[in-house]
Design a protein around this motif. Structure first.
Motif, mmCIF file in Angstrom:
data_model
loop_
_atom_site.group_PDB
_atom_site.id
_atom_site.type_symbol
_atom_site.label_atom_id
_atom_site.label_comp_id
_atom_site.label_asym_id
_atom_site.label_seq_id
_atom_site.Cartn_x
_atom_site.Cartn_y
_atom_site.Cartn_z
ATOM 1 N N ALA A 64 0.768 -1.332 -0.042
ATOM 2 C CA ALA A 64 -0.044 -0.079 -0.133
ATOM 3 C C ALA A 64 0.926 1.288 0.094
ATOM 4 C CB ALA A 64 -0.862 -0.099 1.312
ATOM 5 N N LEU A 65 1.979 1.261 0.629
ATOM 6 C CA LEU A 65 2.964 2.274 0.678
ATOM 7 C C LEU A 65 3.350 2.564 -0.514
ATOM 8 C CD1 LEU A 65 4.388 4.425 2.428
ATOM 9 C CD2 LEU A 65 6.080 2.664 2.969
ATOM 10 N N ASN A 66 3.897 1.576 -1.378
ATOM 11 C CA ASN A 66 4.310 1.656 -2.561
ATOM 12 C C ASN A 66 3.466 2.180 -3.599
ATOM 13 O OD1 ASN A 66 7.071 0.842 -2.073
ATOM 14 N ND2 ASN A 66 6.444 -1.337 -2.505
ATOM 15 N N THR A 67 2.253 1.984 -3.651
ATOM 16 C CA THR A 67 1.321 2.208 -4.353
ATOM 17 C C THR A 67 0.837 3.819 -3.962
ATOM 18 O OG1 THR A 67 0.265 0.113 -4.314
ATOM 19 C CG2 THR A 67 -1.294 2.089 -5.023
ATOM 20 N N SER A 68 0.800 4.097 -2.824
ATOM 21 C CA SER A 68 0.820 5.536 -2.346
ATOM 22 C C SER A 68 1.892 6.563 -2.805
ATOM 23 C CB SER A 68 0.465 5.790 -0.930
ATOM 24 O OG SER A 68 0.374 6.821 -0.522
ATOM 25 N N LEU A 69 3.128 6.042 -2.700
ATOM 26 C CA LEU A 69 4.179 6.635 -3.232
ATOM 27 C C LEU A 69 4.005 6.871 -4.784
ATOM 28 C CD1 LEU A 69 7.033 5.189 -1.004
ATOM 29 C CD2 LEU A 69 6.085 7.582 -1.097
ATOM 30 N N ALA A 70 3.793 5.802 -5.410
ATOM 31 C CA ALA A 70 3.569 6.009 -6.846
ATOM 32 C C ALA A 70 2.544 7.135 -7.369
ATOM 33 C CB ALA A 70 3.201 4.799 -7.478
ATOM 34 N N ASP A 71 1.390 6.995 -6.659
ATOM 35 C CA ASP A 71 0.285 8.111 -7.033
ATOM 36 C C ASP A 71 0.801 9.563 -6.675
ATOM 37 O OD1 ASP A 71 -1.323 5.851 -7.439
ATOM 38 O OD2 ASP A 71 -2.209 5.739 -5.624
ATOM 39 N N ILE A 72 1.769 9.511 -5.628
ATOM 40 C CA ILE A 72 2.121 10.878 -5.266
ATOM 41 C C ILE A 72 3.208 11.350 -6.220
ATOM 42 C CG2 ILE A 72 3.740 11.993 -3.574
ATOM 43 C CD1 ILE A 72 2.325 10.281 -1.295
ATOM 44 N N VAL A 73 3.926 10.350 -6.818
ATOM 45 C CA VAL A 73 5.008 10.969 -7.945
ATOM 46 C C VAL A 73 4.138 10.986 -9.134
ATOM 47 C CG1 VAL A 73 6.646 9.819 -9.504
ATOM 48 C CG2 VAL A 73 6.805 9.368 -7.023
ATOM 49 N N ALA A 74 3.249 10.310 -9.587
ATOM 50 C CA ALA A 74 2.441 10.762 -10.842
ATOM 51 C C ALA A 74 1.714 11.971 -10.444
ATOM 52 C CB ALA A 74 1.252 9.501 -10.807
ATOM 53 N N GLU A 75 1.248 12.301 -9.281
ATOM 54 C CA GLU A 75 0.663 13.635 -9.121
ATOM 55 C C GLU A 75 1.396 14.750 -9.325
ATOM 56 O OE1 GLU A 75 -2.289 15.867 -5.755
ATOM 57 O OE2 GLU A 75 -1.642 13.665 -5.538
ATOM 58 N N GLY A 76 2.856 14.357 -8.925
ATOM 59 C CA GLY A 76 3.888 15.477 -8.638
ATOM 60 C C GLY A 76 4.138 16.010 -10.244
ATOM 61 N N ASN A 77 4.402 14.753 -10.936
ATOM 62 C CA ASN A 77 4.639 15.138 -12.536
ATOM 63 C C ASN A 77 3.489 15.941 -13.078
ATOM 64 O OD1 ASN A 77 7.127 13.906 -12.086
ATOM 65 N ND2 ASN A 77 5.937 11.637 -12.782
ATOM 66 N N THR A 78 2.136 15.500 -12.685
ATOM 67 C CA THR A 78 1.080 16.212 -13.477
ATOM 68 C C THR A 78 1.108 17.752 -12.967
ATOM 69 O OG1 THR A 78 -0.074 14.202 -13.459
ATOM 70 C CG2 THR A 78 -1.541 16.336 -13.567
ATOM 71 N N LEU A 79 1.488 18.037 -11.945
ATOM 72 C CA LEU A 79 1.710 19.274 -11.275
ATOM 73 C C LEU A 79 2.553 20.163 -12.127
ATOM 74 C CD1 LEU A 79 0.989 18.879 -7.708
ATOM 75 C CD2 LEU A 79 -0.428 20.015 -9.093
ATOM 76 N N ARG A 80 4.026 19.295 -12.389
ATOM 77 C CA ARG A 80 5.251 20.223 -12.799
ATOM 78 C C ARG A 80 4.657 20.394 -14.179
ATOM 79 N NH1 ARG A 80 8.141 16.745 -9.680
ATOM 80 N NH2 ARG A 80 8.249 14.919 -11.109
ATOM 81 N N GLN A 81 3.950 19.430 -15.125
ATOM 82 C CA GLN A 81 3.558 19.660 -16.465
ATOM 83 C C GLN A 81 2.611 21.132 -16.579
ATOM 84 O OE1 GLN A 81 1.731 16.391 -18.135
ATOM 85 N NE2 GLN A 81 1.573 17.496 -20.132
ATOM 86 N N ARG A 82 1.711 21.175 -15.359
ATOM 87 C CA ARG A 82 0.787 22.368 -15.601
ATOM 88 C C ARG A 82 1.640 23.540 -15.125
ATOM 89 N NH1 ARG A 82 -4.283 19.866 -12.139
ATOM 90 N NH2 ARG A 82 -4.979 18.443 -13.570
ATOM 91 N N VAL A 83 2.532 23.612 -14.297
ATOM 92 C CA VAL A 83 3.369 24.869 -14.004
ATOM 93 C C VAL A 83 4.186 25.013 -15.172
ATOM 94 C CG1 VAL A 83 5.184 25.592 -12.873
ATOM 95 C CG2 VAL A 83 3.603 24.303 -11.547
ATOM 96 N N ASP A 84 4.717 24.047 -16.126
ATOM 97 C CA ASP A 84 5.484 24.538 -17.232
ATOM 98 C C ASP A 84 4.678 25.232 -18.321
ATOM 99 O OD1 ASP A 84 7.767 23.409 -16.139
ATOM 100 O OD2 ASP A 84 7.433 21.510 -17.281
ATOM 101 N N GLU A 85 3.450 24.712 -18.277
ATOM 102 C CA GLU A 85 2.506 25.146 -19.534
ATOM 103 C C GLU A 85 2.085 26.674 -19.096
ATOM 104 O OE1 GLU A 85 -0.707 22.409 -19.304
ATOM 105 O OE2 GLU A 85 0.055 20.960 -20.522
ATOM 106 N N ILE A 86 1.857 26.989 -17.528
ATOM 107 C CA ILE A 86 1.604 28.257 -17.533
ATOM 108 C C ILE A 86 2.698 29.309 -17.582
ATOM 109 C CG2 ILE A 86 1.140 29.747 -15.223
ATOM 110 C CD1 ILE A 86 -0.401 27.178 -14.169
ATOM 111 N N ILE A 87 3.876 28.692 -17.313
ATOM 112 C CA ILE A 87 5.073 29.657 -17.562
ATOM 113 C C ILE A 87 5.404 29.953 -19.305
ATOM 114 C CG2 ILE A 87 7.525 29.528 -17.425
ATOM 115 C CD1 ILE A 87 7.339 28.109 -14.937
ATOM 116 N N ALA A 88 4.870 28.993 -19.914
ATOM 117 C CA ALA A 88 5.153 28.896 -21.247
ATOM 118 C C ALA A 88 4.212 30.135 -21.790
ATOM 119 C CB ALA A 88 4.924 27.596 -21.996
ATOM 120 N N ASN A 89 2.989 29.993 -21.216
ATOM 121 C CA ASN A 89 1.981 31.056 -21.752
ATOM 122 C C ASN A 89 2.246 32.330 -21.362
ATOM 123 O OD1 ASN A 89 0.391 29.027 -22.919
ATOM 124 N ND2 ASN A 89 -0.924 28.586 -21.016
ATOM 125 N N LEU A 90 2.881 32.527 -20.380
ATOM 126 C CA LEU A 90 3.502 33.765 -19.865
ATOM 127 C C LEU A 90 4.531 34.418 -20.637
ATOM 128 C CD1 LEU A 90 3.573 33.339 -16.109
ATOM 129 C CD2 LEU A 90 1.989 34.767 -17.056
#
Length: 519
Positions: free
Chosen positions: A493-519
């Motif tokens: 369960a801990l490994n699954t939770s860590l994988a979910d956290i990493v995936a969510e982090g990657n998604t957030l970084r992608q969104r931040v990159d998109e916001i910076i590109a639009n600026l």
């Protein structure tokens, strides 16, 4: 009013008297005055009830010894027979109620009381109860400057104490075994004193729930007990628990023996016996050093022994060359250390124990594992199969003692060659700044003792040979596995939770990159 309500009212009254006295009497010396006058009232009413009952049996119904005897005219044969039965005598004019009635107007109250106390003790001189009554009022100094700077002020406070004690609701007929308000008042005051006095209070008071556990253990499996003994009896709370555990029918034939080194506590113990309706010819409480001057060797053996001896106190030890030849200590081949008399008390109790008896002793935990002479004494006890059970108690149960204590149970006749170890360190509830054993806790511990079976994380039966191989270490923690109470982690369960956290982090970084590109 229910018994609980009466008890609560009684406790509030005692507390109020204590508060009045504390304004005059330094520290907690006021306990001597409250207990002394409580005892004076008790024996006055007990004697009155006794003589009234005798007159009623003789056909003189409605007689009241306190009011119907004029000018203290008492038949000498009645006086002598009363002393033979009760252990003391009080003339009507000297009864508590009659003295209290005139206390406020008596300018010589201090002299009156001093004379009465002397007369009560003196009534037993030359009789079987002389030693039981001697010095019982010695701690009540009616002329103490602590009561006031002038005689008038002292008498004013003495009168106030008497009136307050006289107004206490202590029950009706003292012959009713169900009523023990005097004893309850005593125990409440002792608890109050011990909790406020810290270590000094704990020296003579064992919490009632611990006393009950010791009594239940010592009584287990016995159809009859004739003699109970405590070589360090303090105020007698351990001895008196037997009367409650056995019940009124079985307790009626039990004799109580004890020895106490402190004279004030020795007096308290005898007072406690009277307050709990123990006849003077059923108790033998002696003053003195049990280890050096034992007073009851002629009474042995005892069916049950309970004790909470002083922890790691000093004694003569090998400074006295005669002690190693003392039959109580010589079997072990070594004396307890001079700075730690714990196991000297243990050997003394073993010597005084009957073949089928049980001794339940509260001990300081160091005796379970310390080396040197104490290890050799433990080896003697284990090799001869005298140790029946070791119980680890919770910490902070005793007044002035925060450390967790233990109970060692000794027997001379065991059915097996093993020692039962019980871990009761978590069996308690918080009660203010102290820990408390509840009835459920007591039942749990006692049942584990009685059943003598392995219980995971709680109890384990260990063969003596294994204990001897372990340097005779008797610490419960060495044999009873401790439960791992840490939260267990599910790795998947801990490994699954860590994988979910990493995936969510990657998604957030992608969104931040998109916001910076639009600026």
């Amino acid at each position: 009013m229910s018994k609980d309500q009466e008890r609560a009212e009684l406790h509030r009254t005692i507390w109020a008297i204590a508060n009045d006295l504390r304004g005059s009497v330094d520290g907690w010396d006021f306990k001597n005055y409250i207990l002394g006058f409580l005892f004076y009232r008790f024996i006055s009413e007990d004697l009155t009830a006794h003589l009234n009952a005798a007159e009623e049996e003789a056909g003189n119904s409605g007689f009241n010894y306190a009011t119907d005897v004029k000018d203290d005219e008492i038949d000498e044969e009645i006086r002598k027979s009363t002393i033979d039965e009760k252990g003391y005598f009080i003339y009507p004019s000297e009864l508590f109620r009659n003295v209290a009635a005139n206390a406020e107007s008596n300018d010589d109250l201090n002299i009156t009381l001093a004379t009465i106390f002397k007369n009560i003790e003196g009534s037993a001189i030359g009789t079987e109860s002389e030693q039981d009554m001697k010095g019982l009022f010695s701690d009540i100094d009616v002329n103490s400057p602590k009561l006031g700077t002038t005689t008038a002020k002292r008498n004013e406070l003495l009168a106030k104490i008497m009136l307050n004690i006289g107004q206490m609701n202590l029950g009706g007929d003292l012959r009713d075994a169900q009523i023990d308000a005097f004893g309850d008042a005593y125990e409440f005051l002792m608890t109050m004193y011990a909790s406020n006095a810290g270590k000094s209070g704990g020296e003579f008071f064992t919490p009632q729930e611990v006393a009950e556990l010791l009594a239940r253990i010592a009584c287990d499996g016995k159809s009859r007990i004739s003699k109970v003994y405590d070589p360090a009896c303090g105020s007698g709370s351990l001895l008196l628990k037997f009367a409650k555990v056995l019940g009124p029918d079985k307790a009626r034939g039990v004799s109580f023996f004890g020895q106490e080194i402190n004279i004030t506590t020795y007096n308290l113990c005898r007072i406690n016996m009277f307050l709990h309706h123990v006849p003077f010819n059923q108790f033998d409480i002696q003053l003195g050093d049990t280890l050096i001057e034992p007073k009851h060797l002629g009474e042995i053996p005892f069916d049950a022994i309970v004790s909470n001896p002083p922890y790691s106190t000093r004694w003569a030890g090998d400074d006295n060359p005669l002690l190693i030849n003392d039959d109580r200590f010589s079997p072990a081949g070594v004396l307890a250390p001079k700075t730690k008399a714990d196991l000297a008390f243990t050997m003394h109790m073993l010597y005084n124990l009957s073949t089928t008896g049980t001794a339940a002793i509260v001990e300081f935990p160091g005796v379970l594992y310390r080396g040197g002479a104490e290890q050799k004494i433990r080896q003697y006890l284990v090799e001869n199969n005298y140790v029946d059970t070791v119980i680890q108690l919770p910490s902070n149960l005793f007044f002035g003692v925060g450390i967790a204590t233990c109970i060692i149970v000794l027997k001379k006749s065991k059915a097996d060659n093993s020692i039962l170890f019980i871990d009761a360190s978590d069996d308690y509830i918080k009660n203010g700044n102290k820990n408390l054993l509840t009835e459920d806790n007591l039942d749990t511990i006692f049942n584990e003792y009685h059943n003598r079976e392995d219980v995971q994380y709680k109890a384990r039966l260990v063969n003596n040979t294994d204990i001897l191989a372990n340097d005779c270490n008797l610490s419960v923690s060495s044999y009873v596995e401790q439960e791992d109470k840490r939260e267990k982690i599910d790795i998947d369960a801990l490994n699954t939770s860590l994988a979910d956290i990493v995936a969510e982090g990657n998604t957030l970084r992608q969104r931040v990159d998109e916001i910076i590109a639009n600026l």
